[in-house]
Scaffold this motif. Structure first.
Motif, PDB file in Angstrom:
ATOM      1  N   ALA A 189      38.550 -23.835  12.403  1.00  0.00           N
ATOM      2  CA  ALA A 189      37.600 -24.066  11.295  1.00  0.00           C
ATOM      3  C   ALA A 189      36.702 -25.266  11.564  1.00  0.00           C
ATOM      4  O   ALA A 189      35.795 -25.555  10.789  1.00  0.00           O
ATOM      5  CB  ALA A 189      38.362 -24.268   9.991  1.00  0.00           C
ATOM      6  N   PHE A 190      36.946 -25.970  12.690  1.00  0.00           N
ATOM      7  CA  PHE A 190      36.135 -27.153  12.946  1.00  0.00           C
ATOM      8  C   PHE A 190      34.886 -26.820  13.742  1.00  0.00           C
ATOM      9  O   PHE A 190      34.967 -26.259  14.847  1.00  0.00           O
ATOM     10  CB  PHE A 190      36.943 -28.224  13.696  1.00  0.00           C
ATOM     11  CG  PHE A 190      37.796 -29.041  12.773  1.00  0.00           C
ATOM     12  CD1 PHE A 190      39.161 -29.116  12.929  1.00  0.00           C
ATOM     13  CD2 PHE A 190      37.210 -29.714  11.712  1.00  0.00           C
ATOM     14  CE1 PHE A 190      39.946 -29.853  12.048  1.00  0.00           C
ATOM     15  CE2 PHE A 190      37.980 -30.459  10.831  1.00  0.00           C
ATOM     16  CZ  PHE A 190      39.358 -30.529  10.999  1.00  0.00           C
ATOM     17  N   ASP A 191      33.737 -27.190  13.179  1.00  0.00           N
ATOM     18  CA  ASP A 191      32.475 -27.157  13.917  1.00  0.00           C
ATOM     19  C   ASP A 191      32.340 -28.535  14.552  1.00  0.00           C
ATOM     20  O   ASP A 191      31.824 -29.475  13.937  1.00  0.00           O
ATOM     21  CB  ASP A 191      31.330 -26.884  12.934  1.00  0.00           C
ATOM     22  CG  ASP A 191      29.986 -26.924  13.652  1.00  0.00           C
ATOM     23  OD1 ASP A 191      28.965 -26.544  13.035  1.00  0.00           O
ATOM     24  OD2 ASP A 191      29.964 -27.352  14.832  1.00  0.00           O
ATOM     25  N   ARG A 192      32.878 -28.668  15.778  1.00  0.00           N
ATOM     26  CA  ARG A 192      32.976 -29.975  16.427  1.00  0.00           C
ATOM     27  C   ARG A 192      31.593 -30.511  16.817  1.00  0.00           C
ATOM     28  O   ARG A 192      31.385 -31.714  16.882  1.00  0.00           O
ATOM     29  CB  ARG A 192      33.913 -29.903  17.627  1.00  0.00           C
ATOM     30  CG  ARG A 192      35.382 -29.751  17.221  1.00  0.00           C
ATOM     31  CD  ARG A 192      36.291 -29.557  18.402  1.00  0.00           C
ATOM     32  NE  ARG A 192      37.703 -29.623  18.050  1.00  0.00           N
ATOM     33  CZ  ARG A 192      38.433 -28.598  17.636  1.00  0.00           C
ATOM     34  NH1 ARG A 192      37.853 -27.396  17.505  1.00  0.00           N
ATOM     35  NH2 ARG A 192      39.715 -28.738  17.336  1.00  0.00           N
TER      36      ARG A 192
ATOM     37  N   LEU B  87      30.472 -32.188  13.777  1.00  0.00           N
ATOM     38  CA  LEU B  87      31.227 -33.444  13.593  1.00  0.00           C
ATOM     39  C   LEU B  87      30.642 -34.535  14.474  1.00  0.00           C
ATOM     40  O   LEU B  87      30.388 -35.649  14.027  1.00  0.00           O
ATOM     41  CB  LEU B  87      32.696 -33.237  13.970  1.00  0.00           C
ATOM     42  CG  LEU B  87      33.656 -32.709  12.905  1.00  0.00           C
ATOM     43  CD1 LEU B  87      35.064 -32.619  13.474  1.00  0.00           C
ATOM     44  CD2 LEU B  87      33.650 -33.599  11.666  1.00  0.00           C
TER      45      LEU B  87
ATOM     46  N   PHE C 178      34.868 -22.681  17.354  1.00  0.00           N
ATOM     47  CA  PHE C 178      34.551 -22.648  15.917  1.00  0.00           C
ATOM     48  C   PHE C 178      34.339 -21.211  15.466  1.00  0.00           C
ATOM     49  O   PHE C 178      33.520 -20.481  16.018  1.00  0.00           O
ATOM     50  CB  PHE C 178      33.285 -23.469  15.682  1.00  0.00           C
ATOM     51  CG  PHE C 178      32.810 -23.430  14.250  1.00  0.00           C
ATOM     52  CD1 PHE C 178      31.465 -23.227  13.962  1.00  0.00           C
ATOM     53  CD2 PHE C 178      33.693 -23.603  13.196  1.00  0.00           C
ATOM     54  CE1 PHE C 178      31.012 -23.197  12.643  1.00  0.00           C
ATOM     55  CE2 PHE C 178      33.252 -23.568  11.871  1.00  0.00           C
ATOM     56  CZ  PHE C 178      31.907 -23.359  11.610  1.00  0.00           C
TER      57      PHE C 178
ATOM     58  N   LEU D  58      34.820 -19.582  11.613  1.00  0.00           N
ATOM     59  CA  LEU D  58      35.341 -19.752  10.250  1.00  0.00           C
ATOM     60  C   LEU D  58      36.031 -18.486   9.742  1.00  0.00           C
ATOM     61  O   LEU D  58      37.108 -18.549   9.150  1.00  0.00           O
ATOM     62  CB  LEU D  58      34.195 -20.148   9.313  1.00  0.00           C
ATOM     63  CG  LEU D  58      34.608 -20.753   7.974  1.00  0.00           C
ATOM     64  CD1 LEU D  58      35.601 -21.891   8.148  1.00  0.00           C
ATOM     65  CD2 LEU D  58      33.360 -21.249   7.218  1.00  0.00           C
TER      66      LEU D  58
ATOM     67  N   GLY E 223      34.056 -35.747   7.247  1.00  0.00           N
ATOM     68  CA  GLY E 223      33.685 -34.485   7.897  1.00  0.00           C
ATOM     69  C   GLY E 223      34.833 -33.492   7.840  1.00  0.00           C
ATOM     70  O   GLY E 223      34.647 -32.299   7.569  1.00  0.00           O
TER      71      GLY E 223
ATOM     72  N   GLN F  64      34.681 -29.816   6.042  1.00  0.00           N
ATOM     73  CA  GLN F  64      34.850 -28.583   6.814  1.00  0.00           C
ATOM     74  C   GLN F  64      36.104 -27.833   6.390  1.00  0.00           C
ATOM     75  O   GLN F  64      36.134 -26.603   6.426  1.00  0.00           O
ATOM     76  CB  GLN F  64      34.859 -28.900   8.313  1.00  0.00           C
ATOM     77  CG  GLN F  64      33.533 -29.480   8.780  1.00  0.00           C
ATOM     78  CD  GLN F  64      33.284 -29.293  10.265  1.00  0.00           C
ATOM     79  OE1 GLN F  64      34.022 -28.598  10.939  1.00  0.00           O
ATOM     80  NE2 GLN F  64      32.227 -29.923  10.770  1.00  0.00           N
TER      81      GLN F  64
ATOM     82  N   LYS G 147      35.424 -25.629   3.404  1.00  0.00           N
ATOM     83  CA  LYS G 147      34.824 -24.319   3.721  1.00  0.00           C
ATOM     84  C   LYS G 147      35.909 -23.319   4.116  1.00  0.00           C
ATOM     85  O   LYS G 147      35.790 -22.120   3.908  1.00  0.00           O
ATOM     86  CB  LYS G 147      33.818 -24.461   4.862  1.00  0.00           C
ATOM     87  CG  LYS G 147      32.570 -25.248   4.475  1.00  0.00           C
ATOM     88  CD  LYS G 147      31.475 -25.114   5.526  1.00  0.00           C
ATOM     89  CE  LYS G 147      30.322 -26.063   5.244  1.00  0.00           C
ATOM     90  NZ  LYS G 147      30.204 -27.096   6.307  1.00  0.00           N
TER      91      LYS G 147
END
Ligand code: BQZ
Ligand code: CA
Length: 694
Positions: free
Chosen positions: A419-422, A425, A459, A461, A513, A517, A520
């Motif tokens: 789920a992390f949009d690095r 970030l 990433f 989601l 952050g 995230q 979401k």
């Protein structure tokens, strides 16, 4: 674009397949994208390990003239040759970038921590930022090894001037420097080493700062005194040379037993708390083996340290070190340290907060800039760490216990990491080539890093939501956050308390952050922001569900703090420890990590070590032992008037740059010296006295 295609593909197929099959199309694990090349300036000049220092007697010794005039000739101090060991530690001129130095001046640090007191061995911080590094001398030294090729290196001698292995490799005899004295003139010897080991490391009621435990030196390891200048280690494994790193800064820096022992509960009526707090920040002139002694403390203002007249290191001309008469530590914030260092009102900073990169670079690029700024490799990184203990570490309540059970569920961990949009970030900290996608595990800047062994869940989601459903979490009351299953924690929304260090803008930005995230994804994360000292206390006692923590040496060097890579002992991992009198409830993949780390420690075969770390990286990232957030390069900022700053010093590798630049050899040329000293021509006083010697 890959993710969009995946979601498109998955969405397209959704019409004809059930949700469960959807997972099959969640983005498959892959390797992290190649980070944007970042040319670290100031190439390191690699040298041979034995070109840095040695122990030997010199024909004559020198000290600052004012010491002779004001202190020796007046009988307040013995002559310098009687204040030095028979064979002092000699720094070799060939390794000193600007050669033999001259006495004078001060180095002005700014720090964001605050001193709890001077009892380092009982776990008190002095405020970080190089204070404890300057006070504490340890058996071996590793920070300067950044300039030695990784394969043929071994920790440098320091308080231990040499060591010999028994033929079967289970015993290590260590020879201590002979005739060195504490800053109050009392001899240093094996009793100091044994007090630290028996009464601060082995005693389970005492936790030294930086977390040394008996298992830091190997399960079952023992240490005993042979004579005043000899101690003997006994190890279960054969030739575990790795532990020589653990005998360096952070984990084996003995304190003055003649001052500490009388306050220890084993030898007094004190409680352990009274022992820990027996030397508050106001207690001046605490005896140290380091180059400078605390002589002044003004709360929230400044700490001033003056040269130690018994310091046991010299240059090849016999000049007693340090060259700098004083260190100052202005008590401010970490962000202010960057600002003051580039502005010239302070002298040193590890530029480690990306929010300050652009402004610092701009100021340092100006023609009249007072400070040099040089970036190093990408060795600053952050991980989200989950508390894996389900058997009581930190005494969790029902909700927290339920979160820990989730933390131990691999589908849950995969949901979180996917789920992390690095990229987002990293960009939230600083745009440009600095930050890189970091899935967790070893830093990409360490020599043990292997990208192909690094499993990265890109990433995705939708894929993450599917994993969350697989973990049994659904939003049963439709408010956008998943709930615990009925019967667990009242079937309420999952709520995760995340521990953050409030002393850093970067830590707070990343934490915010994470909250955004995770929202979401449908996970509710609540921040528990504490200052560094309180954060450390909560973390060491296991009072957290999740923890955002900047990486330490085990991920940036692997050979330093190696035990922190996995729960090899009851109190070695950052996020998985044993409750008071229990075991660590290891998960199967953690057992594999523990085995790998134990094998790594007991082999010196470089190829085997490299391959073990590839296995470690694969297992720890595949099973999401920790959730990488971002990584980027740090930059060293030092005022231009200083000489002997080794070219290309990284701000963090085996230790921080305050150690790596070897401050005791740093000097200011006579024609560049400023009048910044606050206690000119003063020396430390007696332990507990107020201020410098009168
Ligand atoms: C460097 C360092 C020297 C500790 C500390 C601080 C503590 C942690 C960490 C760093 C500070 C500076 O780091 O940020 O640049 O000067 O002191 O010790 O973050 O809160 O517990 O591990 O080293
Ligand atoms: Ca809900």
């Amino acid at each position: 674009m890959r993710n969009l295609r995946n979601i498109g593909l998955a969405a397209g197929l959704a019409l004809s397949v059930s949700v469960s099959a959807l997972n099959a199309y969640a983005s498959e694990p892959t390797v992290p994208p190649a980070p944007t090349p970042f040319p670290a300036e100031g190439k390191i000049k690699y040298v041979a390990r034995d070109s840095i220092l040695e122990f030997k007697a010199l024909p004559e010794y020198h000290e600052p003239d004012w010491v002779t005039e004001k202190y020796v000739k007046t009988g307040k101090l013995p002559p310098v040759k009687d204040r030095l060991p028979k064979e002092p530690l000699v720094f070799k001129t060939g390794n000193m970038q600007d050669g033999i130095g001259v006495y004078g001046d001060t180095m002005r640090h700014v720090i964001g921590g605050r001193p709890e007191g001077w009892n380092y061995g009982a776990g008190q911080t002095q405020g970080w930022g190089g204070i404890d590094i300057g006070l504490s001398e340890c058996l071996t030294r590793t920070a300067p090894l950044f300039q030695v090729e990784a394969k043929d290196t071994e920790p440098l001698p320091n308080l231990a001037r040499s060591w010999d292995w028994s033929s079967d490799g289970h015993k290590l005899t260590m020879h201590l420097v002979e005739g060195a004295k504490w800053s109050d003139g009392v001899p240093f010897n094996a009793d100091d080493v044994m007090f630290y080991w028996d009464d601060e490391v082995v005693d389970p009621n005492v936790s030294p700062l930086n977390g040394a435990t008996p298992e830091t030196f190997g399960v079952g390891t023992t240490l005993k005194k042979i004579d005043d200048y000899t101690v003997e280690w006994t190890f279960k494994e054969a030739f575990p040379k790795q532990y020589l790193y653990a005998m360096a800064y952070g984990t084996f820096c003995p304190g003055p037993a003649h001052i500490l022992k009388p306050q220890h509960p084993k030898y007094s009526k004190n409680t352990y708390d009274q022992f820990k707090n027996a030397f508050p920040p106001e207690f001046m002139n605490m005896p140290v083996m380091g180059a400078w002694v605390p002589v002044e403390y003004r709360a929230d203002d400044i700490i001033v340290m003056r040269r130690n007249p018994y310091y046991w290191k010299v240059d090849e001309k016999g000049n007693q070190l340090p060259y700098l008469n004083e260190l100052q530590y202005k008590l401010s914030t970490w962000a202010d340290r960057d600002v003051q260092a580039v502005a010239g009102s302070a002298d040193f900073s590890n530029l480690e907060q990306p929010e300050n990169f652009v402004a610092s670079l701009k100021r340092a690029a100006e023609a009249n800039a007072p400070a040099r700024l040089a970036f190093g490799p990408r060795l600053i990184g952050y991980n989200l760490r989950m508390n894996f203990s389900a058997n009581g570490w930190g005494n969790p309540d029902e909700r927290s216990q339920a979160v820990r059970e989730l933390n131990r569920n691999e589908d849950f961990r995969k949901a979180v990491t996917m789920a992390f949009d690095r990229k987002a970030l990293g960009d939230s900290l600083v745009k440009g080539p600095f930050t890189a996608i970091y899935p967790g595990g070893l830093s990409s800047g360490t020599s043990f890093y292997d990208r192909d062994s690094t499993v990265y869940y890109p990433f995705d989601l939708e894929g993450a939501k599917a994993e969350l459903a697989k973990a049994g979490l659904k939003d049963t009351d439709g408010d956008g956050f998943v709930n615990f299953p009925a019967g667990t924690a009242g079937g309420k929304n999952v709520e995760i308390v995340m521990l953050v260090n409030n002393d850093y803008t970067t830590d707070k930005s990343l934490a915010e952050g994470v909250v955004g995230q995770m929202e979401k994804l449908g996970l509710r994360v609540v921040l528990n922001g504490l200052n560094g000292t309180q954060r450390d206390a909560s973390q060491y006692s296991g009072r957290f569900d999740w923890l955002v923590r900047r990486n330490d040496q085990e991920l940036t060097s692997v050979v330093q703090n190696t035990e922190q890579l996995a729960p090899v002992g009851p109190r070695t991992s950052w996020n998985h420890r044993a409750p008071e009198n229990g075991e660590v409830d290891l998960m199967p993949f953690e057992k594999d990590l523990v085995d790998i780390v134990n094998k790594f420690v007991s082999t010196q075969d470089n190829d085997q070590r490299a391959s073990l770390m590839k296995q470690f990286q694969k297992i720890s990232t595949e099973h999401v032992y920790n959730v990488g957030l971002t990584e980027y390069p740090g930059a060293l900022i030092v005022n231009k008037r200083f000489s002997n700053i080794p070219q290309g010093t990284p701000i963090f590798m085996f230790n921080w740059a305050e150690d790596s630049i070897i401050r005791e050899r740093v000097f200011v040329a006579a024609d560049k010296q400023a009048k910044y000293e606050l206690f000119p021509e003063e020396l430390p006083g007696k332990p507990g006295d107020k201020g410098p010697m009168d």
